[in-house]
Design a protein around this motif. Sequence first.
Motif, PDB file in Angstrom:
ATOM      1  N   TYR A 139      87.497  77.794  29.524  1.00  6.88           N
ATOM      2  CA  TYR A 139      88.703  77.653  30.334  1.00  6.88           C
ATOM      3  C   TYR A 139      88.507  76.546  31.370  1.00  6.88           C
ATOM      4  O   TYR A 139      87.485  76.503  32.058  1.00  6.88           O
ATOM      5  CB  TYR A 139      89.044  78.956  31.051  1.00  6.88           C
ATOM      6  N   SER A 140      89.478  75.656  31.426  1.00  8.88           N
ATOM      7  CA  SER A 140      89.444  74.608  32.436  1.00  8.88           C
ATOM      8  C   SER A 140      90.874  74.450  32.960  1.00  8.88           C
ATOM      9  O   SER A 140      91.821  74.286  32.178  1.00  8.88           O
ATOM     10  CB  SER A 140      88.935  73.315  31.798  1.00  8.88           C
ATOM     11  N   THR A 141      91.025  74.544  34.269  1.00  9.90           N
ATOM     12  CA  THR A 141      92.358  74.593  34.890  1.00  9.90           C
ATOM     13  C   THR A 141      93.263  73.470  34.393  1.00  9.90           C
ATOM     14  O   THR A 141      94.376  73.713  33.915  1.00  9.90           O
ATOM     15  CB  THR A 141      92.222  74.460  36.420  1.00  9.90           C
ATOM     16  N   GLY A 256      89.212  66.843  32.779  1.00  8.13           N
ATOM     17  CA  GLY A 256      87.872  67.431  32.872  1.00  8.13           C
ATOM     18  C   GLY A 256      87.320  67.433  34.291  1.00  8.13           C
ATOM     19  O   GLY A 256      86.139  67.681  34.502  1.00  8.13           O
ATOM     20  N   LEU A 257      88.181  67.162  35.280  1.00 10.44           N
ATOM     21  CA  LEU A 257      87.685  67.087  36.665  1.00 10.44           C
ATOM     22  C   LEU A 257      87.141  68.426  37.157  1.00 10.44           C
ATOM     23  O   LEU A 257      86.211  68.490  37.941  1.00 10.44           O
ATOM     24  CB  LEU A 257      88.804  66.623  37.603  1.00 10.44           C
ATOM     25  N   VAL A 258      87.773  69.512  36.697  1.00  4.51           N
ATOM     26  CA  VAL A 258      87.268  70.847  37.060  1.00  4.51           C
ATOM     27  C   VAL A 258      86.519  71.358  35.841  1.00  4.51           C
ATOM     28  O   VAL A 258      87.101  71.537  34.781  1.00  4.51           O
ATOM     29  CB  VAL A 258      88.425  71.808  37.413  1.00  4.51           C
ATOM     30  N   ARG A 259      85.197  71.535  35.987  1.00  3.71           N
ATOM     31  CA  ARG A 259      84.390  71.934  34.832  1.00  3.71           C
ATOM     32  C   ARG A 259      83.581  73.176  35.139  1.00  3.71           C
ATOM     33  O   ARG A 259      83.242  73.434  36.301  1.00  3.71           O
ATOM     34  CB  ARG A 259      83.416  70.806  34.459  1.00  3.71           C
ATOM     35  N   LEU A 260      83.290  73.929  34.095  1.00  4.59           N
ATOM     36  CA  LEU A 260      82.428  75.097  34.256  1.00  4.59           C
ATOM     37  C   LEU A 260      80.983  74.610  34.190  1.00  4.59           C
ATOM     38  O   LEU A 260      80.567  74.038  33.187  1.00  4.59           O
ATOM     39  CB  LEU A 260      82.703  76.093  33.120  1.00  4.59           C
ATOM     40  N   LEU A 261      80.248  74.814  35.258  1.00  3.63           N
ATOM     41  CA  LEU A 261      78.865  74.333  35.272  1.00  3.63           C
ATOM     42  C   LEU A 261      77.901  75.385  34.742  1.00  3.63           C
ATOM     43  O   LEU A 261      76.952  75.080  34.046  1.00  3.63           O
ATOM     44  CB  LEU A 261      78.465  73.942  36.696  1.00  3.63           C
ATOM     45  N   ALA A 262      78.131  76.625  35.083  1.00  2.00           N
ATOM     46  CA  ALA A 262      77.232  77.687  34.617  1.00  2.00           C
ATOM     47  C   ALA A 262      77.938  79.028  34.720  1.00  2.00           C
ATOM     48  O   ALA A 262      78.906  79.165  35.463  1.00  2.00           O
ATOM     49  CB  ALA A 262      75.974  77.699  35.488  1.00  2.00           C
TER      50      ALA A 262
END
Length: 395
Positions: A139-141, A256-262
Amino acid sequence: MAVWIIEDKCTGCGLCAKTCPYGAIAIEDKLAHVNERCTECGACLAACKFEALASDLEQEPLPDLSGYRGVWVFAEVQDGALAQVSLELLGEGARLAADLGQDLCAVLLGHGVAGLAADLAAFGATRVFLADDPGLVEYSTLAYARVLAELVRAHAPAVLLMGATPLGRDLAPRLSRRLDLGLTADCTGLAIDQETGNLLQTRPAFGGNVMATIVTPRVRPQMATVRPGVMGLPTRRAGTPAVVVRHPVVLEANDGLVRLLARQARTSQAVDLSQARVIVAGGRGCRGAGGFALLAELAQALGGELGGTRVAMEEGWISPERQIGQTGLTVRPELYLACGISGAIQHRAGCLGARYIVAVNRDRRAPIFQVADYAIAGDLFKVVPALMEALKGVD
Ligand SMILES: Cc1cc2nc3c(=O)[nH]c(=O)nc-3n(C[C@H](O)[C@H](O)[C@H](O)COP(=O)(O)OP(=O)(O)OC[C@H]3O[C@@H](n4cnc5c(N)ncnc54)[C@H](O)[C@@H]3O)c2cc1C
């Protein structure tokens, strides 16, 4: 200002000022004055007996929205499976779609998720809009908002429902802003106005003291979120497969500016009260950790979980994930045993879906008794041990 006073009709009676929930009308020199707090809700217009208020909105004709059709449910994917709230919304959406005489559709975003279309069909979706792309695997906003906005623009649904989960709470406002729509969050009731076809979106308002029904007559889709557990779970049926409409995904660098890092799993022992069949809940009447230890024993004897009111959470007698009510969880157990709980509307909002409510309170006038199937008027410190004693003889 979109609401104004017609001075020669205004008598300065003050009815409009009393009705305005925002304190946006003041009476000065026997004349009503509208100030900057006005939200154009229109409550004053209906209240004025002298037709001394008018608004821009009232004079604007309603746009033709007949091209918007279908009830959409955003199908949230959690750990490769459909989130339960999405299934609950399909059940509710099916009812709304039948009332509108339109289709129930699901929107499925992700990567490698096409197989879930069959599940969506089994819960009533006749059409599934599918966006399957490696860029949507997590999921990415921004990416999800882009794809969902494209789908809405292309297919023009009348209603869009989403779960009020952490994901839904992030995505729904983003989408509503992007498309310039309204959004009613945390609805507890949804229905169709038979006369206008508008979605009636009911939710607690003003600190939970009133239930407000919100309509969005000028824009489509009408967007609403509903918290998990508020609507019942429909039965899965084997039936006709859904028509799958594939949507080509083209993402841009900015998406892709808001990404899930971990991902970090919670370390504390998580409880999930939404699945509990029995909940023993306590409030201020338990007086402290000792009272809750007593309730925990009863919960264990009944094979249930411990819950409580916001007061109990604020006092530190229960952890936040056990708080039930408007700002806590909505639960639907078979048995809800409320001990030392007054039954404020904000608490009742979270437990009314229980099959049976049993209340123990020493005040016979406590509001919880109005919604209880069984009322035990007495001191919980006597009633709970007596219940445990009685349970000893039961298998
Ligand atoms: C915006 C907003 C959101 C809120 N959200 C929530 C929410 O999500 N959940 C929630 O619970 N509250 C919520 N509240 C708070 C809510 O309004 C009430 O204040 C709260 O539910 C009261 O908790 P209580 O029943 O434990 O306490 P009280 O209202 O103080 O009731 C205690 C009850 O215990 C009884 N009692 C006392 N001693 C005994 C005894 N020995 N034996 C038996 N009975 C006894 C009393 O008769 C009384 O009825 C919210 C409030 C607001 C404004």
